[in-house]
Design a protein around this motif. Structure first.
Motif, PDB file in Angstrom:
ATOM      1  N   ASP A 115      35.159  61.288 -26.461  1.00 27.48           N
ATOM      2  CA  ASP A 115      34.068  60.747 -27.452  1.00 27.48           C
ATOM      3  C   ASP A 115      34.263  61.789 -28.689  1.00 27.48           C
ATOM      4  OD1 ASP A 115      32.838  59.136 -25.505  1.00 27.48           O
ATOM      5  OD2 ASP A 115      31.347  60.503 -25.054  1.00 27.48           O
ATOM      6  N   CYS A 116      34.412  62.746 -28.839  1.00 32.42           N
ATOM      7  CA  CYS A 116      34.510  63.965 -29.876  1.00 32.42           C
ATOM      8  C   CYS A 116      35.657  63.349 -30.566  1.00 32.42           C
ATOM      9  CB  CYS A 116      34.635  65.290 -29.597  1.00 32.42           C
ATOM     10  SG  CYS A 116      33.058  66.000 -28.856  1.00 32.42           S
ATOM     11  N   VAL A 117      36.827  63.212 -29.901  1.00 24.00           N
ATOM     12  CA  VAL A 117      38.173  62.750 -30.760  1.00 24.00           C
ATOM     13  C   VAL A 117      37.801  61.546 -31.375  1.00 24.00           C
ATOM     14  CG1 VAL A 117      40.773  62.016 -30.249  1.00 24.00           C
ATOM     15  CG2 VAL A 117      39.681  64.414 -29.284  1.00 24.00           C
ATOM     16  N   ALA A 118      37.333  60.439 -30.774  1.00 21.89           N
ATOM     17  CA  ALA A 118      36.970  58.929 -31.251  1.00 21.89           C
ATOM     18  C   ALA A 118      36.283  59.188 -32.510  1.00 21.89           C
ATOM     19  CB  ALA A 118      36.439  58.248 -30.182  1.00 21.89           C
ATOM     20  N   ALA A 119      35.271  60.330 -32.277  1.00 21.72           N
ATOM     21  CA  ALA A 119      34.220  60.404 -33.598  1.00 21.72           C
ATOM     22  C   ALA A 119      35.132  61.323 -34.778  1.00 21.72           C
ATOM     23  CB  ALA A 119      33.235  61.119 -33.036  1.00 21.72           C
ATOM     24  N   GLY A 120      36.259  61.707 -34.689  1.00 16.90           N
ATOM     25  CA  GLY A 120      36.909  62.454 -35.731  1.00 16.90           C
ATOM     26  C   GLY A 120      37.135  63.812 -35.502  1.00 16.90           C
ATOM     27  N   ALA A 121      37.021  64.461 -34.291  1.00 16.94           N
ATOM     28  CA  ALA A 121      37.395  65.890 -33.925  1.00 16.94           C
ATOM     29  C   ALA A 121      38.718  65.946 -33.552  1.00 16.94           C
ATOM     30  CB  ALA A 121      36.603  66.509 -32.788  1.00 16.94           C
ATOM     31  N   ILE A 122      39.416  67.071 -33.757  1.00 17.45           N
ATOM     32  CA  ILE A 122      40.846  67.468 -33.499  1.00 17.45           C
ATOM     33  C   ILE A 122      40.646  68.348 -32.030  1.00 17.45           C
ATOM     34  CG2 ILE A 122      43.070  68.529 -34.230  1.00 17.45           C
ATOM     35  CD1 ILE A 122      41.867  67.720 -36.994  1.00 17.45           C
ATOM     36  N   LEU A 123      41.323  67.793 -31.080  1.00 12.87           N
ATOM     37  CA  LEU A 123      41.509  68.558 -29.895  1.00 12.87           C
ATOM     38  C   LEU A 123      42.483  69.661 -30.077  1.00 12.87           C
ATOM     39  CD1 LEU A 123      40.812  68.913 -27.010  1.00 12.87           C
ATOM     40  CD2 LEU A 123      42.493  67.387 -26.191  1.00 12.87           C
ATOM     41  N   LEU A 124      42.328  70.795 -30.068  1.00  7.37           N
ATOM     42  CA  LEU A 124      43.105  71.951 -30.177  1.00  7.37           C
ATOM     43  C   LEU A 124      44.261  72.127 -29.000  1.00  7.37           C
ATOM     44  CD1 LEU A 124      40.914  74.712 -31.882  1.00  7.37           C
ATOM     45  CD2 LEU A 124      42.315  72.821 -32.928  1.00  7.37           C
TER      46      LEU A 124
END
Length: 194
Positions: A115-124
């Motif tokens: 959900d976070c990545v789809a919303a624009g976050a970058i997974l470290l």
């Protein structure tokens, strides 16, 4: 033990480059809900000596908009600020001094990362097992960067943790969404009034 009368974290203040974009990210990524606007864009900007002294910001800084959001469950609120001013630094990294990340508890770490990545976050990095005193078969975490560069940690620890066997106190784990209730306060309406 001294009674400090402190109950816990009420809210976390986050400065973002664009209030609407950050709100959309938090709604999509974490299921946040807008509660109210403290300073609407059309009522701002708010600046001057009062703002500079109250917030300890450089002369000439102006608040453009301020909004309070709530995450699902009983956790603290998130107060978003958008400023205009003579000096704006990038967000702190975990190696910098100061508050370094916000950790959000989730029941489904993998779904929350998606959900976070789809919303624009970058997974470290991919999800990792919680180490040492927090270890447990299903206890894991992941760090991400928000679209504005702040560090976000997603964490889940459904299994007992080794430190709990000897500690006299427990960490507060957010209640299951919908199961929580307001703290005991006769002047405050119950959960249905949220």
């Amino acid at each position: 033990m001294t009674d400090t009368r402190v109950r816990g974290i009420d809210h976390i203040g986050v400065t973002v480059p664009d209030l609407e974009t950050a709100t959309l990210f938090l709604v999509r990524a974490l299921g946040a809900e807008v509660l109210y606007d403290i300073l609407r864009r059309q009522d701002g900007p708010r600046g001057g000596l009062d703002v500079e002294q109250r917030l300890g910001v450089p002369a000439g800084t102006k608040e453009l908009a301020v909004r309070m959001l709530a995450l699902p469950g009983d956790g603290p609120g998130i107060e978003l600020y958008e400023f205009e001013g003579p000096r704006r630094e990038p967000p702190a990294r975990p190696s910098d001094f100061g508050w370094q990340h916000v950790a959000v508890y989730t029941d489904d770490l993998d779904a929350s990362v998606r959900d976070c990545v789809a919303a624009g976050a970058i997974l470290l990095a991919g999800a990792q097992p919680l180490p040492g005193p927090e270890a447990g078969e299903r206890n894991r975490f992941a760090y991400l960067r928000t679209p504005w560069g702040s560090t976000l940690k997603l964490v889940t620890y459904p299994d007992p943790q080794p430190w709990e066997r000897t500690a006299s106190r427990r960490r507060v784990r957010p209640a299951t969404v919908g199961a929580g209730a307001w703290p005991t306060d006769p002047d405050r309406p119950g959960p249905t009034a949220r």
